[in-house]
Motif scaffolding. Structure first.
Motif, PDB file in Angstrom:
ATOM      1  N   LEU A  16       0.838  -1.193   0.000  1.00  0.00           N
ATOM      2  CA  LEU A  16       0.000   0.000   0.000  1.00  0.00           C
ATOM      3  C   LEU A  16       0.875   1.247   0.000  1.00  0.00           C
ATOM      4  O   LEU A  16       0.503   2.273  -0.578  1.00  0.00           O
ATOM      5  CB  LEU A  16      -0.896  -0.002   1.247  1.00  0.00           C
ATOM      6  CG  LEU A  16      -1.934  -1.122   1.346  1.00  0.00           C
ATOM      7  CD1 LEU A  16      -2.627  -1.084   2.701  1.00  0.00           C
ATOM      8  CD2 LEU A  16      -2.961  -0.992   0.217  1.00  0.00           C
ATOM      9  N   SER A  17       2.020   1.159   0.653  1.00  0.00           N
ATOM     10  CA  SER A  17       2.987   2.257   0.664  1.00  0.00           C
ATOM     11  C   SER A  17       4.370   1.673   0.877  1.00  0.00           C
ATOM     12  O   SER A  17       4.529   0.640   1.528  1.00  0.00           O
ATOM     13  CB  SER A  17       2.666   3.265   1.766  1.00  0.00           C
ATOM     14  OG  SER A  17       2.804   2.673   3.037  1.00  0.00           O
ATOM     15  N   MET A  18       5.370   2.353   0.317  1.00  0.00           N
ATOM     16  CA  MET A  18       6.754   1.931   0.491  1.00  0.00           C
ATOM     17  C   MET A  18       7.660   3.123   0.263  1.00  0.00           C
ATOM     18  O   MET A  18       7.402   3.944  -0.622  1.00  0.00           O
ATOM     19  CB  MET A  18       7.134   0.825  -0.497  1.00  0.00           C
ATOM     20  CG  MET A  18       8.519   0.245  -0.245  1.00  0.00           C
ATOM     21  SD  MET A  18       9.199  -0.685  -1.652  1.00  0.00           S
ATOM     22  CE  MET A  18       9.700   0.678  -2.727  1.00  0.00           C
ATOM     23  N   ARG A  19       8.702   3.237   1.083  1.00  0.00           N
ATOM     24  CA  ARG A  19       9.703   4.289   0.854  1.00  0.00           C
ATOM     25  C   ARG A  19      11.072   3.811   1.320  1.00  0.00           C
ATOM     26  O   ARG A  19      11.178   2.966   2.220  1.00  0.00           O
ATOM     27  CB  ARG A  19       9.340   5.589   1.567  1.00  0.00           C
ATOM     28  CG  ARG A  19       9.451   5.540   3.067  1.00  0.00           C
ATOM     29  CD  ARG A  19       9.119   6.906   3.674  1.00  0.00           C
ATOM     30  NE  ARG A  19      10.148   7.872   3.425  1.00  0.00           N
ATOM     31  CZ  ARG A  19      10.972   8.348   4.375  1.00  0.00           C
ATOM     32  NH1 ARG A  19      10.873   7.904   5.618  1.00  0.00           N
ATOM     33  NH2 ARG A  19      11.888   9.244   4.087  1.00  0.00           N
ATOM     34  N   VAL A  20      12.097   4.306   0.646  1.00  0.00           N
ATOM     35  CA  VAL A  20      13.472   4.082   1.106  1.00  0.00           C
ATOM     36  C   VAL A  20      13.701   5.067   2.252  1.00  0.00           C
ATOM     37  O   VAL A  20      13.620   6.277   2.052  1.00  0.00           O
ATOM     38  CB  VAL A  20      14.485   4.312  -0.024  1.00  0.00           C
ATOM     39  CG1 VAL A  20      15.914   4.179   0.519  1.00  0.00           C
ATOM     40  CG2 VAL A  20      14.264   3.313  -1.153  1.00  0.00           C
ATOM     41  N   ARG A  21      13.949   4.542   3.447  1.00  0.00           N
ATOM     42  CA  ARG A  21      14.123   5.432   4.611  1.00  0.00           C
ATOM     43  C   ARG A  21      15.579   5.721   4.904  1.00  0.00           C
ATOM     44  O   ARG A  21      15.894   6.594   5.700  1.00  0.00           O
ATOM     45  CB  ARG A  21      13.414   4.862   5.833  1.00  0.00           C
ATOM     46  CG  ARG A  21      14.025   3.625   6.422  1.00  0.00           C
ATOM     47  CD  ARG A  21      13.062   2.872   7.328  1.00  0.00           C
ATOM     48  NE  ARG A  21      12.534   3.624   8.435  1.00  0.00           N
ATOM     49  CZ  ARG A  21      12.949   3.488   9.705  1.00  0.00           C
ATOM     50  NH1 ARG A  21      13.923   2.634   9.996  1.00  0.00           N
ATOM     51  NH2 ARG A  21      12.406   4.182  10.668  1.00  0.00           N
ATOM     52  N   GLY A  22      16.501   4.982   4.235  1.00  0.00           N
ATOM     53  CA  GLY A  22      17.897   5.279   4.438  1.00  0.00           C
ATOM     54  C   GLY A  22      18.821   4.319   3.724  1.00  0.00           C
ATOM     55  O   GLY A  22      18.384   3.263   3.238  1.00  0.00           O
ATOM     56  N   VAL A  23      20.073   4.700   3.609  1.00  0.00           N
ATOM     57  CA  VAL A  23      21.126   3.839   3.075  1.00  0.00           C
ATOM     58  C   VAL A  23      22.366   4.037   3.945  1.00  0.00           C
ATOM     59  O   VAL A  23      22.561   5.072   4.567  1.00  0.00           O
ATOM     60  CB  VAL A  23      21.465   4.165   1.599  1.00  0.00           C
ATOM     61  CG1 VAL A  23      20.249   3.987   0.711  1.00  0.00           C
ATOM     62  CG2 VAL A  23      22.011   5.579   1.456  1.00  0.00           C
ATOM     63  N   TYR A  24      23.198   3.017   4.007  1.00  0.00           N
ATOM     64  CA  TYR A  24      24.460   3.160   4.740  1.00  0.00           C
ATOM     65  C   TYR A  24      25.418   2.084   4.275  1.00  0.00           C
ATOM     66  O   TYR A  24      25.078   1.269   3.428  1.00  0.00           O
ATOM     67  CB  TYR A  24      24.243   3.100   6.262  1.00  0.00           C
ATOM     68  CG  TYR A  24      23.511   1.886   6.787  1.00  0.00           C
ATOM     69  CD1 TYR A  24      24.227   0.809   7.299  1.00  0.00           C
ATOM     70  CD2 TYR A  24      22.111   1.808   6.795  1.00  0.00           C
ATOM     71  CE1 TYR A  24      23.566  -0.308   7.823  1.00  0.00           C
ATOM     72  CE2 TYR A  24      21.452   0.710   7.315  1.00  0.00           C
ATOM     73  CZ  TYR A  24      22.184  -0.340   7.807  1.00  0.00           C
ATOM     74  OH  TYR A  24      21.530  -1.448   8.318  1.00  0.00           O
TER      75      TYR A  24
END
Length: 287
Positions: A279-287
């Protein structure tokens, strides 16, 4: 002298230190001497500003008043920092670095005080909880403060020799307090994980781990279908976690970390496929 133990996870392009960080400002919650301050210094920041709340850190980054900010996200003893999770879920900010600071809680007193003088102790509630065995043995009266370093600053201004605080050695050095006892936490291996926040991922040229947050569609076996996508692409998951979405009737949000570069076209295609299950998805970070 700053005494702390920390370890870094991979950050964009190079470890964040040296000339790049010295020329940038970073925003923290609290006052000088906090564990967030220790993490900022370990990244090489020399221009460090402070605000009162976590909300202000996120809001000022989102409004582009600051390029970078730091918040705690998890502790090995106390678990997730819920406020940070909620703010990340509600905002558009993301993180581009992550690292652990070993928590060495010290009992700090005003100049001239001794351990026998102390009748009351104040600190952040989590710090009090992490040291409750030591505190129970001493029979101290406890008081909550918003931040370990704020507690230290107040004590330095009051000078009450019957009052002590739990904070870092750095806080004691900054506010002229003396260390009455070190390592008073219940657990020796007590670490807090911090994240470096920014508004977007445009500057990321290289990373090893991607973090996503998603809410799945309500249909049978959708979680299995999601995990199969990672299997089909031979992607290794490093973390999967779920938590209730605030202000809903037990709806679940999943947090997944996996190995891969945000600039890899195959990863981008995989994320597109994953989004069809959500229903929803987002990239919240990378490291």
């Amino acid at each position: 002298m700053l005494k702390c133990i920390y370890k870094f996870f991979y950050v964009w392009q190079k470890p964040l230190c040296g000339e790049v960080m010295e020329s940038e400002k970073v925003l923290l919650q609290g006052v000088a001497g906090s564990y967030s301050h220790i993490f900022a210094k370990s990244l090489g920041y020399t221009q460090i500003d402070f605000v009162k709340t976590f909300d202000e850190v996120v809001a000022k980054i989102q409004n582009r008043e600051y390029e970078y900010g730091i918040l705690p996200v998890e502790n090995t003893t106390a678990g997730d920092v819920r406020e940070t999770y909620d703010l990340l879920d509600k905002s558009s900010v993301c993180y581009i670095a992550m690292g652990d600071i070993k928590i060495n809680h010290c009992l700090l007193g005003a100049k001239g005080s001794t351990l026998k003088d102390i009748k009351k102790v104040s600190s952040h509630p989590q710090a009090l909880m992490q040291c409750d065995k030591f505190l129970e043995e001493g029979g101290y009266t406890l008081y909550n403060e918003f931040n370990t370093a704020i507690a230290s600053k107040k004590l330095s201004e009051e000078g009450d020799k019957t009052h002590a605080v739990i904070a870092s050695r750095l806080a004691g050095e900054i506010y002229g307090l003396q260390v009455l006892k070190e390592n008073i936490q219940n657990v020796e291996n007590n670490y807090t994980k911090f994240i470096l926040l920014t508004q977007n991922l445009d500057k990321v040229k290289e990373n090893k781990i991607i973090s996503i947050a998603l809410e799945l569609k309500d249909k049978p076996n959708v979680l299995g279908e999601l995990l199969n996508i990672f299997t089909e692409h031979h992607i290794n998951l490093t973390r999967i976690q779920s938590r209730n979405i605030p202000n809903t009737c037990f709806k679940i949000r999943f947090y997944i970390d996996f190995e891969g570069s945000i600039n890899d076209e195959k990863i981008i295609q995989m994320l597109t496929k994953i989004s069809t299950k959500c229903l929803s998805m987002r990239v919240r970070g990378v490291y």
